[in-house]
Write a protein that holds these residues in place. Structure first.
Motif, PDB file in Angstrom:
ATOM      1  N   ASN A 188     -27.912 -31.589  13.136  1.00  0.00           N
ATOM      2  CA  ASN A 188     -28.211 -31.927  11.744  1.00  0.00           C
ATOM      3  C   ASN A 188     -27.801 -33.346  11.379  1.00  0.00           C
ATOM      4  OD1 ASN A 188     -29.470 -29.609  10.565  1.00  0.00           O
ATOM      5  ND2 ASN A 188     -27.513 -28.536  10.646  1.00  0.00           N
ATOM      6  N   ARG A 191     -30.069 -36.753  10.899  1.00  0.00           N
ATOM      7  CA  ARG A 191     -30.753 -37.200   9.682  1.00  0.00           C
ATOM      8  C   ARG A 191     -30.086 -38.438   9.089  1.00  0.00           C
ATOM      9  NH1 ARG A 191     -34.490 -35.210   6.137  1.00  0.00           N
ATOM     10  NH2 ARG A 191     -34.360 -36.011   4.014  1.00  0.00           N
ATOM     11  N   ASP A 198     -33.407 -39.712  11.061  1.00  0.00           N
ATOM     12  CA  ASP A 198     -34.674 -38.994  11.224  1.00  0.00           C
ATOM     13  C   ASP A 198     -34.954 -38.141   9.983  1.00  0.00           C
ATOM     14  OD1 ASP A 198     -36.814 -37.416  11.971  1.00  0.00           O
ATOM     15  OD2 ASP A 198     -36.066 -37.041  13.994  1.00  0.00           O
ATOM     16  N   LYS A 200     -37.234 -36.109   9.458  1.00  0.00           N
ATOM     17  CA  LYS A 200     -37.814 -34.811   9.773  1.00  0.00           C
ATOM     18  C   LYS A 200     -36.748 -33.724   9.962  1.00  0.00           C
ATOM     19  CE  LYS A 200     -41.987 -36.627  12.002  1.00  0.00           C
ATOM     20  NZ  LYS A 200     -42.807 -36.615  13.253  1.00  0.00           N
ATOM     21  N   CYS A 201     -35.484 -34.124  10.023  1.00  0.00           N
ATOM     22  CA  CYS A 201     -34.403 -33.154  10.245  1.00  0.00           C
ATOM     23  C   CYS A 201     -34.049 -32.435   8.951  1.00  0.00           C
ATOM     24  CB  CYS A 201     -33.160 -33.859  10.789  1.00  0.00           C
ATOM     25  SG  CYS A 201     -33.355 -34.513  12.450  1.00  0.00           S
ATOM     26  N   TYR A 202     -33.750 -31.170   9.059  1.00  0.00           N
ATOM     27  CA  TYR A 202     -33.314 -30.400   7.897  1.00  0.00           C
ATOM     28  C   TYR A 202     -32.505 -29.195   8.379  1.00  0.00           C
ATOM     29  CZ  TYR A 202     -37.141 -27.258   9.183  1.00  0.00           C
ATOM     30  OH  TYR A 202     -37.978 -26.410   9.869  1.00  0.00           O
ATOM     31  N   SER A 292     -32.621 -27.919  12.381  1.00  0.00           N
ATOM     32  CA  SER A 292     -34.076 -27.832  12.536  1.00  0.00           C
ATOM     33  C   SER A 292     -34.740 -29.190  12.350  1.00  0.00           C
ATOM     34  CB  SER A 292     -34.642 -26.829  11.529  1.00  0.00           C
ATOM     35  OG  SER A 292     -34.039 -25.560  11.685  1.00  0.00           O
ATOM     36  N   ARG A 293     -36.017 -29.226  12.729  1.00  0.00           N
ATOM     37  CA  ARG A 293     -36.757 -30.487  12.624  1.00  0.00           C
ATOM     38  C   ARG A 293     -38.248 -30.191  12.486  1.00  0.00           C
ATOM     39  NH1 ARG A 293     -39.351 -34.168  16.059  1.00  0.00           N
ATOM     40  NH2 ARG A 293     -39.088 -36.362  15.418  1.00  0.00           N
ATOM     41  N   GLU A 294     -38.874 -30.856  11.533  1.00  0.00           N
ATOM     42  CA  GLU A 294     -40.328 -30.719  11.369  1.00  0.00           C
ATOM     43  C   GLU A 294     -41.016 -31.163  12.653  1.00  0.00           C
ATOM     44  OE1 GLU A 294     -41.811 -29.387   8.927  1.00  0.00           O
ATOM     45  OE2 GLU A 294     -40.411 -29.482   7.231  1.00  0.00           O
ATOM     46  N   ARG A 298     -36.759 -32.915  19.105  1.00  0.00           N
ATOM     47  CA  ARG A 298     -37.072 -34.246  19.623  1.00  0.00           C
ATOM     48  C   ARG A 298     -36.333 -34.459  20.927  1.00  0.00           C
ATOM     49  NH1 ARG A 298     -35.429 -40.182  17.058  1.00  0.00           N
ATOM     50  NH2 ARG A 298     -36.772 -41.452  18.433  1.00  0.00           N
ATOM     51  N   TYR A 319     -32.284 -33.322  20.091  1.00  0.00           N
ATOM     52  CA  TYR A 319     -31.779 -32.616  18.908  1.00  0.00           C
ATOM     53  C   TYR A 319     -32.948 -31.926  18.191  1.00  0.00           C
ATOM     54  CZ  TYR A 319     -33.535 -36.709  16.336  1.00  0.00           C
ATOM     55  OH  TYR A 319     -34.339 -37.706  15.822  1.00  0.00           O
ATOM     56  N   GLY A 320     -32.597 -31.081  17.217  1.00  0.00           N
ATOM     57  CA  GLY A 320     -33.618 -30.420  16.412  1.00  0.00           C
ATOM     58  C   GLY A 320     -34.082 -29.088  16.962  1.00  0.00           C
TER      59      GLY A 320
END
Length: 334
Positions: A188, A191, A198, A200-202, A292-294, A298, A319-320
């Motif tokens: 996480n 981000r 990034d 896209k990370c959440y 997580s990552r959209e 990665r 990650y992600g």
């Protein structure tokens, strides 16, 4: 080569498995892990110890995810067979229900390597087991004890160096002129990590219950569009079981909520009535933030400028993984 030739930022399950892959290939004494949190720590920002954890068909159906799963499953099976008690890993019979059929690509991939796998398509009148049912031999892990095991092996067997330190920028991983490559396994934190940032990370919040239920020896899961329900025995824990759960995208609430506890109990008991027993005792509730990552995890490399002298260095991003780190981490590092 120097001990900091390879630096890994992050000591969650992804960072630890990347270190293990490198160590098995002869780079252990050249590897340093830098992390703010290590196995044994308790923090809402250190997700790995809160995991279920098991091998599940939950992951995506793209080519990379399928490859990572297959490599991870083979790694965990081997670990269970060779050092299962010390690694806190065990083969476990599993049933997974799907409200909607997974893709044919995913079903075919799983059928090619899972042990004892059978898939049954069910009609819409089948209630909580409508859609699809998979039965196979999974691998369950005692998450907090397994990360301890991996870190201990890295240090004692392979000579990996470990530094506790909060890293604010990815280039901080270049500890000296001898550092050739930095692995960014920050989950996480990617981000906000300077040099990565990034968008896209959440986080994906989960709440779980730790229960004492020594009579439960099977893994059961139900995958829905916007929820997950699961029962995962923790191997070599004297009968502990993880009950879950939630998949709350973009939520970073660290608290545990009473109504969510009641929902987990209701859903898991409906799925596995054997939980409704005097042997079942709820011990605690926990929350964790899956990284997580959209678009999915990665795993990619890039050359970056390390300092003002225009020195260049290689960064490998890893990650992600969301909720699939324990099953896919070894494959992502391979």
């Amino acid at each position: 080569m120097k001990s900091e030739s390879v630096v890994i930022i992050g000591a969650g399950i992804i960072g630890l498995k990347v270190a293990l892959v490198l160590a098995e290939r002869g780079y252990g004494s050249q590897t340093t892990i830098i992390a703010e949190h290590l196995p044994g720590d308790t923090s809402i920002n250190y997700t790995s110890p809160w995991a279920g954890a098991n091998f599940s068909a939950l992951s995506a159906s793209d080519k990379n995810a399928l490859r990572w799963d297959q490599l991870g499953y083979k790694h965990l099976l081997k670990l269970a067979a060779q050092d299962g008690k010390n690694a806190f890993v065990r083969e476990t019979p599993s049933t997974e229900y799907w409200d909607e059929m997974p893709s044919r690509t995913k079903l075919d991939s799983m059928a090619s390597y899972l042990k004892d796998v059978t898939t049954v398509q069910r009609d819409s009148s089948a209630g909580p087991t409508r859609g699809c049912c998979n039965k196979f031999t999974t691998v369950t892990l005692n998450a907090p004890m397994h990360v301890h095991y991996v870190l201990r092996r890295l240090r004692q067997q392979y000579g990996v160096r470990v530094i506790r330190k909060k890293v604010l920028s990815v280039t901080s991983g270049f500890l000296s002129k001898d550092t050739k490559v930095v692995f960014n396994c920050t989950g996480n934190a990617a981000r906000n990590l300077q040099g990565v940032e990034d968008p896209k990370c959440y986080p994906t919040r989960g709440q779980i219950l730790l229960a004492k239920a020594p009579h439960i020896n099977q893994n059961v899961m139900r995958h829905g569009k916007d929820y997950e329900t699961y029962i995962i025995p923790r191997p070599h824990s004297k009968g502990n079981v993880i009950l879950g759960g939630y998949m709350q995208k973009g939520v970073d609430l660290p608290d545990t909520l009473g109504d969510e506890t009641e929902s987990i109990l209701s859903r898991t008991k409906a799925m596995l009535p054997e939980l409704e027993s005097s042997e079942t005792e709820i011990l605690a509730a926990f929350a964790g933030m899956r990284p997580s990552r959209e678009g999915g995890a990665r795993v990619a490399s890039e050359v970056v400028q390390v300092d003002e002298s225009e020195r260049k260095g290689l960064v490998v991003h890893d990650y992600g993984a969301g909720g699939t780190g324990f099953q896919a981490g070894y494959g992502m590092g391979s």
